[in-house]
Design an enzyme around this catalytic site. Structure first.
Site, PDB file in Angstrom:
ATOM      1  CG  HIS A 168      43.487  58.851  39.833  1.00 47.36           C
ATOM      2  ND1 HIS A 168      44.768  58.822  40.291  1.00 47.36           N
ATOM      3  CD2 HIS A 168      44.012  58.575  38.330  1.00 47.36           C
ATOM      4  CE1 HIS A 168      45.903  58.499  39.902  1.00 47.36           C
ATOM      5  NE2 HIS A 168      45.416  58.079  38.531  1.00 47.36           N
ATOM      6  CG  ASP A 395      41.292  31.876  48.729  1.00 44.59           C
ATOM      7  OD1 ASP A 395      40.317  32.141  48.148  1.00 44.59           O
ATOM      8  OD2 ASP A 395      41.577  30.473  48.460  1.00 44.59           O
TER       9      ASP A 395
END
Length: 453
Positions: A168, A395
């Site tokens: 993070h 995809d």
């Protein structure tokens, strides 16, 4: 409102292969990088773990998806080479430093599971078993640690999970989403990412952040005094406890509309649901009425920085909008009052003077350890993942993901995450003591709607 429990036993057994260190497919710089003030916030120094679940491919089976992603990662590191570095915090100034070298790489784990994803309800009803699907933290003998690791797990049905453990300190939600999109784009056959990453961490430091000629009149927007809040923090009869459960509640668009009807004037889904969840947690935990409950929410500042942060910036670019209330007042307040306070905090957080103050406060935090621990239920830290583009997927042969699961450690129960739903509404991830969860659901559902298990 339904829920996705994450506590039932399952037959999931994952077999992991040896860790492979994946290096960039082209030569990358040999350099040490400094981070922004927000990146240096010690409260952000954690590896955020996320699992993306993909059903079996709709057409022919994709040949060797593990190798496909190993190569995609190698290509992505040409652009995101800092994620292959070694991160450490200096002992003298407590600042993070990232050491990057062409010889370094990212731990990549191949794994298999003998069961099918459908038999596990696509991981919608699980808890501790999920940690088998994420890469373990890899210690580095020479000092520092890896800011990124990946694991791909292939299931007997042909479906797979792709899990990231990402610092993070290097990426906020938008940055993590940007990297993951680049990874899937390269896996889908693109030659380069649609968004080229930009470092530019110097832009968000107290020395470099300017008000661009604005006259700083009057006092800066007041930040919540954490020292004062922590000195009178509310307590719960249910905490501390090690018996915690994590669940994802499905809040429908209809329920959100009915909540909004309880408040006059314009109100966003974020504002109304944040107020509703915060109040419901307070009531369910039976927080001591005279103690303080603190609400914190991440507010993005990419649009207010001048000149604007470049599109490819993937560091932390948010401030915390905070509200403190006595638990008794919070529990007994109408939603409209709680919403009003959250609105005011959001508005203040988007003022440049507020951003500058938060930069200065973070600098102070680096110099002196702030003794303020959560975990007792009095704190709620909200992050909204609905605008990260997680459902705008590439995809690579598997269609879109059927589930996205952020793994929130049980020792960080204060964190609440709003997740997108493909059919509208919001998925609300919460962690609470087991004895409290059913009570929380009751307080979350005051709309005379039947609760569906």
């Amino acid at each position: 409102m339904g829920s996705q429990g994450m506590s039932s036993p399952s037959p999931l057994v994952v077999k992991k292969s040896q860790v492979v260190i994946v290096k960039a497919s082209k030569t990358t710089p040999d350099v040490s990088l400094s981070l922004s003030t927000f990146d240096n916030d010690p409260y952000l120094e954690t590896l955020a773990k996320t699992i993306y679940v993909y059903a079996p491919p709709p057409n022919d089976h994709v040949h060797d998806p593990a190798s496909l992603f190993q190569q995609a990662l190698s290509d992505a590191l040409v652009y995101y080479y800092p994620l292959a570095g070694k991160l450490h915090r200096g002992s003298h100034d407590h600042r993070l430093e990232l050491r990057c070298s062409p010889a370094q790489g990212v731990p990549f784990v191949r794994a298999t599971a003998d069961c099918t994803l459908s038999s596990l309800n696509y991981l919608k009803d699980m808890d501790a078993d999920l940690y088998q699907l994420v890469p373990c933290d890899v210690a580095v003998a020479s000092g520092g640690y890896n800011p990124l690791a990946l694991q791909i797990t292939l299931f007997a049905c042909g479906g797979l999970t792709l899990a990231t453990a990402l610092s993070h300190s290097l990426c906020d939600g938008f940055g993590a989403s940007q990297f993951f999109k680049a990874l899937t784009e390269l896996a889908a056959g693109k030659t380069l990412p649609s968004i080229i990453p930009v470092w530019d961490r110097h832009r968000l430091t107290s020395n470099n952040f300017t008000l661009n000629g604005q006259v700083e009149e009057g006092q800066a927007p007041k930040l919540v005094d954490f020292g004062e809040a922590c000195s009178s923090v509310a307590t719960s009869p249910y905490t501390p406890t090690n018996d915690m459960v994590c669940e994802i509640l499905n809040v429908t668009s209809q329920e959100i509309t009915q909540l909004k009807e309880k408040v006059a004037g314009e109100v966003t889904t974020l504002e109304i649901l944040a107020a509703h969840v915060w109040r419901a947690r307070c009531r369910a935990l039976k927080l001591s009425p005279d103690g303080t409950s603190l609400f914190g929410m991440a507010v993005g500042i990419r649009r207010i920085v001048e000149p604007p942060l470049p599109e490819g910036y993937y560091g932390n670019a948010f401030v915390k909008a905070n509200v403190a209330m006595k638990a008794g007042e919070l529990s007994n307040s109408p939603l409209s009052h709680v919403v009003k306070l959250i609105k005011e905090a959001k508005k203040a957080a988007l003022e440049k003077r507020y951003v500058l103050e938060q930069l200065r406060e973070t600098e102070k935090t680096l110099k002196m350890k702030v003794a303020c621990e959560g975990g007792n239920g009095a704190f709620m830290l909200l992050t909204d993942w609905r605008q990260l583009g997680l459902l705008d997927e590439i995809d690579f042969g598997y269609g879109g993901s059927v589930n996205i699961i952020p793994l929130v450690p049980k020792y960080l129960p204060d964190i609440c995450i709003f997740l997108p739903r493909k059919d509208g509404g919001v998925r609300v991830l919460v962690t609470l003591p087991k004895l409290v969860m059913d009570n929380f659901k009751e307080h979350m559902n005051p709309l005379s709607l039947k609760y569906m298990k």
